[in-house]
Design an enzyme around this catalytic site. Structure first.
Site, PDB file in Angstrom:
ATOM      1  N   ARG A   1       0.873  -1.192   0.000  1.00  0.00           N
ATOM      2  CA  ARG A   1       0.000   0.000   0.000  1.00  0.00           C
ATOM      3  C   ARG A   1       0.899   1.228   0.000  1.00  0.00           C
ATOM      4  O   ARG A   1       1.710   1.411   0.913  1.00  0.00           O
ATOM      5  CB  ARG A   1      -0.914  -0.009   1.224  1.00  0.00           C
ATOM      6  CG  ARG A   1      -1.665   1.307   1.384  1.00  0.00           C
ATOM      7  CD  ARG A   1      -2.790   1.234   2.395  1.00  0.00           C
ATOM      8  NE  ARG A   1      -3.939   0.522   1.861  1.00  0.00           N
ATOM      9  CZ  ARG A   1      -5.188   0.642   2.322  1.00  0.00           C
ATOM     10  NH1 ARG A   1      -5.444   1.444   3.333  1.00  0.00           N
ATOM     11  NH2 ARG A   1      -6.180  -0.036   1.784  1.00  0.00           N
TER      12      ARG A   1
ATOM     13  N   HIS B   1      -7.330   0.843  -6.523  1.00  0.00           N
ATOM     14  CA  HIS B   1      -7.543  -0.010  -5.341  1.00  0.00           C
ATOM     15  C   HIS B   1      -8.210  -1.300  -5.833  1.00  0.00           C
ATOM     16  O   HIS B   1      -9.390  -1.548  -5.597  1.00  0.00           O
ATOM     17  CB  HIS B   1      -8.431   0.716  -4.330  1.00  0.00           C
ATOM     18  CG  HIS B   1      -8.418   0.133  -2.952  1.00  0.00           C
ATOM     19  ND1 HIS B   1      -7.703  -0.999  -2.617  1.00  0.00           N
ATOM     20  CD2 HIS B   1      -9.051   0.516  -1.808  1.00  0.00           C
ATOM     21  CE1 HIS B   1      -7.894  -1.269  -1.331  1.00  0.00           C
ATOM     22  NE2 HIS B   1      -8.702  -0.377  -0.818  1.00  0.00           N
TER      23      HIS B   1
ATOM     24  N   GLN C   1     -10.255  -3.821  -3.566  1.00  0.00           N
ATOM     25  CA  GLN C   1     -11.518  -3.263  -3.092  1.00  0.00           C
ATOM     26  C   GLN C   1     -12.622  -3.478  -4.142  1.00  0.00           C
ATOM     27  O   GLN C   1     -13.715  -3.966  -3.820  1.00  0.00           O
ATOM     28  CB  GLN C   1     -11.345  -1.759  -2.824  1.00  0.00           C
ATOM     29  CG  GLN C   1     -12.617  -1.089  -2.349  1.00  0.00           C
ATOM     30  CD  GLN C   1     -13.009  -1.536  -0.959  1.00  0.00           C
ATOM     31  OE1 GLN C   1     -12.206  -1.472  -0.048  1.00  0.00           O
ATOM     32  NE2 GLN C   1     -14.233  -2.005  -0.791  1.00  0.00           N
TER      33      GLN C   1
ATOM     34  N   ASP D   1     -17.151   6.896  -1.555  1.00  0.00           N
ATOM     35  CA  ASP D   1     -15.849   6.746  -0.888  1.00  0.00           C
ATOM     36  C   ASP D   1     -15.600   8.065  -0.155  1.00  0.00           C
ATOM     37  O   ASP D   1     -16.319   9.056  -0.366  1.00  0.00           O
ATOM     38  CB  ASP D   1     -14.779   6.486  -1.968  1.00  0.00           C
ATOM     39  CG  ASP D   1     -13.373   6.265  -1.402  1.00  0.00           C
ATOM     40  OD1 ASP D   1     -13.227   6.103  -0.176  1.00  0.00           O
ATOM     41  OD2 ASP D   1     -12.416   6.258  -2.213  1.00  0.00           O
TER      42      ASP D   1
ATOM     43  N   CYS E   1     -16.803   1.767   0.603  1.00  0.00           N
ATOM     44  CA  CYS E   1     -15.609   0.927   0.800  1.00  0.00           C
ATOM     45  C   CYS E   1     -15.066   1.018   2.226  1.00  0.00           C
ATOM     46  O   CYS E   1     -14.283   0.175   2.628  1.00  0.00           O
ATOM     47  CB  CYS E   1     -14.544   1.296  -0.216  1.00  0.00           C
ATOM     48  SG  CYS E   1     -14.022   3.004  -0.128  1.00  0.00           S
TER      49      CYS E   1
ATOM     50  N   ARG F   1     -13.703  -8.721   1.456  1.00  0.00           N
ATOM     51  CA  ARG F   1     -12.281  -8.469   1.155  1.00  0.00           C
ATOM     52  C   ARG F   1     -11.472  -9.735   1.436  1.00  0.00           C
ATOM     53  O   ARG F   1     -10.590 -10.110   0.675  1.00  0.00           O
ATOM     54  CB  ARG F   1     -11.747  -7.308   2.011  1.00  0.00           C
ATOM     55  CG  ARG F   1     -12.439  -5.961   1.806  1.00  0.00           C
ATOM     56  CD  ARG F   1     -12.104  -5.347   0.468  1.00  0.00           C
ATOM     57  NE  ARG F   1     -10.680  -5.248   0.257  1.00  0.00           N
ATOM     58  CZ  ARG F   1      -9.901  -4.245   0.724  1.00  0.00           C
ATOM     59  NH1 ARG F   1     -10.449  -3.252   1.372  1.00  0.00           N
ATOM     60  NH2 ARG F   1      -8.611  -4.219   0.475  1.00  0.00           N
TER      61      ARG F   1
HETATM   62  N1   CP Z   1     -11.411  -0.045   2.330  1.00  0.00           N
HETATM   63  C1   CP Z   1     -10.138  -0.156   2.746  1.00  0.00           C
HETATM   64  O1   CP Z   1      -9.209  -0.405   1.980  1.00  0.00           O
HETATM   65  O2   CP Z   1      -9.983   0.001   4.082  1.00  0.00           O
HETATM   66  P1   CP Z   1      -8.608   0.150   4.862  1.00  0.00           P
HETATM   67  O3   CP Z   1      -8.023   1.491   4.491  1.00  0.00           O
HETATM   68  O4   CP Z   1      -9.000   0.092   6.314  1.00  0.00           O
HETATM   69  O5   CP Z   1      -7.689  -0.958   4.482  1.00  0.00           O
HETATM   70  N1  NVA Z   2      -9.911   6.704  -1.553  1.00  0.00           N
HETATM   71  C1  NVA Z   2      -9.593   6.270  -0.210  1.00  0.00           C
HETATM   72  C2  NVA Z   2      -9.827   4.809  -0.057  1.00  0.00           C
HETATM   73  C3  NVA Z   2      -9.659   4.304   1.338  1.00  0.00           C
HETATM   74  C4  NVA Z   2      -9.824   2.835   1.435  1.00  0.00           C
HETATM   75  C5  NVA Z   2      -8.157   6.638   0.117  1.00  0.00           C
HETATM   76  O1  NVA Z   2      -7.283   6.489  -0.756  1.00  0.00           O
HETATM   77  O2  NVA Z   2      -7.901   7.073   1.232  1.00  0.00           O
END
Ligand code: CP
Ligand code: NVA
Length: 298
Positions: free
Chosen positions: A101, A128, A131, A217, A257, A285
Site C-alpha cells: 500500500r 484499489h 476493493q 468513498d 468501501c 475483502r
Molecule cells: N477499504 C479499505 O481499503 O480500508 P482500509 O483502508 O481500512 O484498508
Molecule cells: N480513496 C480512499 C480509499 C480508502 C480505502 C483513500 O485512498 O484514502
C-alpha cells in the site's frame, strides 16, 4: 507467479476466476481443502494507514497456511531513502510474496519488476483493485451478474476507488455513472482508455436515477489531507442520503468501501440502513483476496 497491480491490466477471465473462486473459498472457510501458501512467508509493506486491507490479508495468508510480516514502510530503510528496486531485490530473495500500500502506482510496478515475487497492489493513489473486486463480488452475491447493471459512483470521481471502478466497467459490461464537481471528475483520457459505458456528470440526481448501486468513498483520500477544507466544501452536494436513495431503483444497493465519514459522503441514517451490505463488502475483502493469493502463487 502473477501480480495483481491494477484492474486496468487484469483480464476479464482473471476477474471471472476471482469471483468464482471467492465464492467457493467463502464456503470452505475453516476447512480449506488445500493450503496454497503452505511454507511461504509474505510481507505487507504499507506506507498508509489500513484496517480492512491489512487485517484481511494477514488473516488470508495465515488461513492459507502461510506466515505474514507487517512492515511499516517508514520503519524500514525504504523510509530513509533506500531505492525501491534495492528493497525489492533484497525481499525477493527472502520472502515469497508482497502486498503493498503506497502512493505512486509506479512504485508497486517497480517493486514487482525487481522483486520477481508475486506482488499485490493494496491501494495506490491510482487504483484499489482488491476493493473493487470485493465490491463486485458483493453486488453479484446480492443481485446476480453485474453485466447490464447501472452503478453510480458519487463524490470524488478522480480517486483510486473510482479509477478501479472505471476500468472494471468495460471489462464486465456494466454502466458506470460518475457524479462529481468538475474538479473531481476523472480525466477524459482515463475514461477513453478504459472504454465501456461511462457517464461523467456534475448532476448527482441524474446519476442516481434508476441506478442499481449507489457507491461512495471518502472525500479526503489518504495523502490529500492538505486539501481537506476545499474538498469538503466542493463535494458538499454529493452526499448519499435518503433523498438520493429515493431516486435509485427501489432495491438499489448502497455501498461504501469504508472508512465512512458520517455527515460527509453519507449520512448516518442511510449508512446504518445499509450497514448489512457495507459490512458484507468489508468481510468479502477476505474471501476475494484469498482467491487472489491462490491465483498469484499458482
Ligand atoms: N477499504 C479499505 O481499503 O480500508 P482500509 O483502508 O481500512 O484498508
Ligand atoms: N480513496 C480512499 C480509499 C480508502 C480505502 C483513500 O485512498 O484514502
Amino acid at each position: 507467479m502473477k501480480n495483481l497491480l491494477s484492474i486496468e491490466k487484469l483480464s476479464r477471465e482473471d476477474i471471472g476466476q476471482f469471483l468464482a473462486d471467492a465464492s467457493v473459498i467463502k464456503k470452505e472457510r475453516g476447512h480449506p481443502p488445500t493450503q496454497p501458501l503452505a511454507g511461504q512467508v509474505w510481507a505487507l509493506i504499507f506506507s498508509k494507514s489500513s484496517t480492512r486491507t491489512r487485517v484481511s490479508f494477514e488473516v488470508g495468508v495465515r488461513e492459507f497456511g502461510g506466515k505474514v510480516m507487517f512492515l511499516n514502510a517508514g520503519e524500514i530503510q525504504l523510509g530513509r531513502g533506500e531505492p525501491i528496486k534495492d528493497t525489492a531485490r533484497v525481499l525477493g530473495r527472502m520472502i515469497h510474496g508482497a502486498v503493498i500500500r503506497t502512493f505512486a502506482q509506479s512504485d508497486v510496478e517497480e517493486f514487482a519488476r525487481y522483486s520477481g515475487i508475486p506482488t499485490i497492489n493494496a491501494l495506490t493513489d491510482q487504483e484499489h483493485p482488491c476493493q473493487i473486486l470485493s465490491d463486485i463480488f458483493t453486488c453479484q452475491e446480492k443481485r446476480g451478474p453485474i453485466r447490464g447493471k447501472v452503478v453510480a459512483f458519487l463524490g470524488d470521481g478522480a480517486c483510486n476507488v473510482a479509477n478501479s471502478w472505471i476500468f472494471a466497467a468495460a471489462k464486465l459490461g456494466f454502466e458506470l455513472r460518475i457524479a462529481s464537481p468538475a474538479a473531481f471528475q476523472p480525466s477524459a483520457e482515463l475514461v477513453r482508455r478504459a472504454g465501456g459505458k461511462i457517464v461523467v456528470t456534475a448532476d448527482i440526481q441524474s446519476a442516481a436515477a434508476g441506478a442499481d448501486v449507489l457507491y461512495t468513498d471518502v472525500w479526503v483520500s489518504m495523502g490529500k489531507e492538505a486539501e481537506a477544507a476545499g474538498r469538503l466544501t466542493a463535494l458538499a452536494g454529493y452526499q448519499i442520503n435518503r433523498a438520493l436513495v429515493k431516486l435509485a431503483k427501489p432495491d438499489a444497493l448502497v455501498m461504501h468501501c469504508l472508512p465512512a465519514y458520517r455527515g460527509k459522503e453519507i449520512d448516518e441514517e442511510t449508512f446504518e440502513a445499509n450497514a448489512q451490505t457495507i459490512f458484507d463488502q468489508a468481510e468479502n475483502r477476505l474471501h476475494v483476496q484469498k482467491a487472489v493469493l491462490k491465483w498469484a502463487v499458482a
